[in-house]
Scaffold this active site. Structure first.
Site, PDB file in Angstrom:
ATOM      1  N   GLU B 436      33.035  40.281 -30.200  1.00 54.02           N
ATOM      2  CA  GLU B 436      34.160  41.110 -29.725  1.00 54.02           C
ATOM      3  C   GLU B 436      35.476  40.325 -29.743  1.00 54.02           C
ATOM      4  OE1 GLU B 436      34.273  44.336 -29.026  1.00 54.02           O
ATOM      5  OE2 GLU B 436      32.143  44.603 -29.356  1.00 54.02           O
ATOM      6  N   GLY B 437      35.649  39.447 -30.705  1.00 56.27           N
ATOM      7  CA  GLY B 437      36.830  38.574 -30.749  1.00 56.27           C
ATOM      8  C   GLY B 437      36.530  37.295 -30.001  1.00 56.27           C
TER       9      GLY B 437
END
Lengths: 585, 585
Positions: B436-437
């Protein structure tokens, strides 16, 4: 991934210039007859070669396959036996062993570099030889001549392996509670009965015999004694006889280090031989444990170096995003090394690893002088060994995990996948913070015994010497020198306060020890960085010197401030740790 | 090991008293019609029960067995399907979903607590539902009415699952480079062709259909668009038809999270439907990603809580050594909880976990107000969501790994053995810092977009509000209040300096972002601890209030100083990071 390559230029610079191996060795006759810098360089070159070409190739497959326990045997992964045979034939197990018994008599100051290469190449494999060398060291220091002559040549040659059997289910950090019994026989031997857990290399198929050093209690005694217990009995001529009541109960399934056999060992009236004096087993173990603790620190260091290589290679190859302020090459995507955050992680790993190598070599040097030196030099080195060993074990292994985790982060999602191999480093090196005495216990040894045990005498002596050397450096920033010296003095002041309060608040040392050790480690690394940068100025390669300056600047500006955080925690004392009632946890 | 037990008293106190759920919900009509504190408590009690009795039992076996890829199928470990069915039937997948489409309409402020319990019980299992809820959220925000009616009820009911397909081998952190293509058909649908990697829940046997949200490019466009691509086609009546050119290529072998299927997904002229506007796919994804990023932070938080429970239970049971200054009970061996260093580790985990729960609830509360509120309240909440979301994702997941590692250390050698289960937490939670980053990217979003993007307006607003609340607290130490407020002001000053230099030194933000986020997180947690201690004074249970005081003291004295270390690193700037030439790495 590129295969592992030892940082030979770094290692030679550190050994030759920073820690002055030539003069050190020349002053120690027992070493001087075996080695000079040329020999040392040849050994390092060869160690690099076998680490890369022989040991590293079995690292990943060993992790995938793991050791297997079948019936009464433990089978190492494919290739381990063949690699071990070559490794042993090369004399590597006996590298620092006693030449009178077949060892190569090399200084530990050199041995630590060979250990580092081997741990970088494969954590699991290296442990087998490391445990054997440790067992040999203990036998050489405390065994009778008969025992030494019988066992040492076979251990140094790697034909037999060694193992240390200390832990029992109810006796881990606290060995007082061991229950393994030793009953004397008429012939001077003892019958050993009991069960040990977490025995690294307790059983395996690499060698035809395994020599166990087992802690046990004599009848009606609470003291702990040390016994040599061969897996297979050895007769007076050195020939192997019948098996000796030593069996493997099971192997542990672990987070990592899957190619290293961690065994439950059972002793059923196994014949053993006393090493050292009765009830003095822990003292015998501790001789060896200074070396083993350093070796486990080096497991962390080797992991850091391997992690750095993998992550910096990846950062140069992996293209993603554009540099802040525009691509330096005008490309639409740059290698991720252009990103400040990726550099931050790599520089953290790099500066902690290089300074870690300095700690490893310095500790090795003090072990050599303490062993082979004379007079006050020898006594001082022994004090420094006491001081530095718990730090080397804990700080190197803690930074080893940090390095592996940061390197994994550089890989992004690919770092979580087994294929890239970086996650194995995280899993393998995690244990180094735990075994050979947890890092908490190392810190308590450091602050409780080594620092406050002599009312700061050894620490003050060491810090004074560092500060003197700092004041003599002429090629580094004055402000940096003042910063490190100032922190050393703050550390002494904090230590003084702990020492003053140690009786009044008995939980103080236990509560603050880890932070005290971490503060010392970070400041010491600051000193090492200035020492390296100052020494490198005379290096023939200008780029080499320039790199050391850059890395030193990074460390002093970005990493060293952490020492103040740790000092603040020590200064905060133990009240807020100890006042909370048990039921509130 | 005791099975997981949700810290219900803590959770209720936080929701009810610290973050004032009753008044918050009463002011939001869309929430007020669905929930009050009594309903919330009933939901928490039930979530605790299913986490402990239903989900936790498949955690260890799921790790041991892992997912399997056979032919074109991915098979989850034994028990996953049965547990998932019960979980879905209970309505948990649609807990915070739109009631008009079959969701339960619960506030995120409550949902975060249910998520935490589920992640504490089993990281792998929880991801399947979390991804589905995230996909539903995105479809609800950006899909047409027809799409919503067709897909949302089936997703909320858990009969179908969702997945997000973003990453490709050459496009990870930098999605500009994706190559998956979307070619328009005459009927308004698109044909999707390409390959995606690292797709969590991309294929599995838990549900009869999987709804993929796929990023792809339209012909002759460099923009990125978002498409809904069902694994099996759905006709107008909602009946499943033929398969849709969506196949799993392989599954990844990972460090942990072994019961979660991480898939390579191949699209071969698969029929898809545009979600949102053409070339605006990333914006659609970001709506959802605020929730998903919070969810991944909560993965770290849930792990911290599970790790704390395991380690504190172990520390009370495991007997080893004697307390410094003598056993409190006169025993010859004490539980290791008597040792300052063990307490130090447990208190670190505990204080970071409890404050982490505050961050999780506060972020959930802002999401609710931003979604359901009105006027300036809504706008301000949206600013705070922007500010807090990257912090929640990165700081909670970073502390999750720290907690798991410290808890493992409390277990000593037993922590390295798979049997005790603590090492699984380390392996499972490690990914939360990456996906998610990465946390580096979260920090750059925080410092680059959220803090300096509006020249510190949102940060200043938030910090001013915290400092005002601090000044109103009457039951905590004045010195502690001043310390936290002082650090908040230092943070603003450092941020101001970064903001002034961001154009002149473009690499500054990238180089310093992680430390800036860490500084903010540590100071914010200091604020949370004072808020909790201050609020707890009125708690009916005096012991509860006393515990909060003790924990707050520990945090302020022992953990908070780390903020200064991180601020020092930001102040040190980027020169020593960026000046080193590439070839010196």
């Amino acid at each position: 991934m590129n295969p592992y390559q030892a940082p030979l230029a770094e290692m030679k610079f550190m050994l030759d210039k920073v820690f002055d191996a030539p003069n050190t060795w020349a002053s120690l006759p027992a070493i001087a007859e075996n080695v000079d810098m040329d020999t040392a360089v040849a050994i390092m070159d060869e160690a690099d070669k076998i680490s890369r070409e022989l040991i590293h190739p079995i690292n990943r497959s060993g992790d995938e396959q793991g050791v297997r326990h079948e019936d009464d045997k433990v089978i190492t992964p494919d290739g381990f036996k063949a690699v071990y045979d070559q490794y042993a034939e090369g004399g590597w197990v006996g590298l620092c062993g006693d030449p009178e018994q077949g060892g190569m008599g090399m200084p530990k100051m050199l041995g630590v570099l060979v250990d580092e290469m081997s741990y970088s190449a494969c954590n699991s494999f290296t442990l087998y030889g490391s445990l054997t060398a440790g067992a040999a060291l203990c036998i050489n220091a405390h065994g009778s001549d008969e025992i030494k002559e019988k066992y040492l040549p076979m251990l140094y040659s790697g034909e037999w392996a060694g193992a240390m059997d200390m832990t029992e289910p109810q006796a881990g950090s606290d060995l007082r509670n061991i229950r393994t019994k030793a009953v004397p026989n008429d012939d001077g031997s003892y019958n050993i009965t009991g069960s040990k857990i977490f025995i690294t290399g307790g059983e395996h198929d690499l060698t035809e015999n395994i020599i166990h050093l087992v802690l046990a209690k004599l009848p009606d005694s609470n003291g702990i004694s040390l016994f040599l217990v061969p897996k297979i009995k050895v007769d007076d001529s050195g020939t192997l006889g019948e098996s000796n009541g030593v069996t493997v109960g099971s192997i542990e399934h672990k987070m990592g280090l899957k190619a290293s056999a961690t065994c439950v060992m059972n002793y059923d009236d196994a014949q053993g031989y006393l090493i050292g004096r009765p009830n003095r087993g822990l003292i015998c173990m501790f001789t060896m444990m200074n070396y083993e603790r350093l070796a486990i620190g080096i497991q962390g260091l080797g992991t850091s170096q391997a992690a750095y290589q993998m992550a910096s290679d990846y950062a140069k190859e992996r293209v993603q995003g554009v540099a802040a302020g525009g691509s330096p090459t005008g490309a639409s995507s740059d290698p991720i090394l252009v990103h400040g955050d990726v550099r931050r992680m790599l520089l953290n790993i790099r500066t902690l690893t290089d300074a870690g190598r300095a700690l490893s070599i310095l500790t090795g040097k003090q072990l050599d002088i303490a062993k082979y030196g004379e007079g006050e030099e020898k006594a001082k080195a022994a004090r420094y060994v006491g001081l530095l060993t718990p730090v080397a074990k804990a700080f190197l292994s803690d930074r080893g995990l940090d390095a592996a985790i940061m390197a994994q982060q550089v890989f992004g999602g690919h770092g979580y996948i087994r294929e890239t191999g970086i996650e194995q480093l995280v899993r393998d090196t995690r244990i180094a913070q735990i075994y050979e005495g947890t890092n908490g216990i190392q810190a308590i040894d450091f602050l409780g015994r080594k620092v406050t045990g002599d009312n700061l005498a050894a620490l003050t002596e060491f810090v004074t010497e560092c500060n003197e050397k700092l004041s003599q450096m002429s090629h580094v920033d004055e402000a940096h020198k003042e910063k490190v010296a100032g922190l050393f003095n703050q550390l002494l002041a904090v230590a003084d306060k702990v020492n003053d309060n140690k009786t009044k608040t008995p939980a103080l040392i236990n509560s603050c020890a880890v932070d005290f050790l971490d503060a010392f480690g970070h400041i010491l690394y600051g000193y090492f960085w200035l020492l390296m940068a100052d020494t490198a100025v005379v290096h023939e390669d200008e780029k080499f010197a320039s790199q050391k300056r850059h890395l030193s600047d990074f460390y002093i500006n970005k990493v060293l401030p952490k020492a103040e955080y740790h000092l603040a925690q020590v200064s905060a004392g133990d009240a807020c740790v100890m006042n909370i009632p048990e039921e509130m946890f």
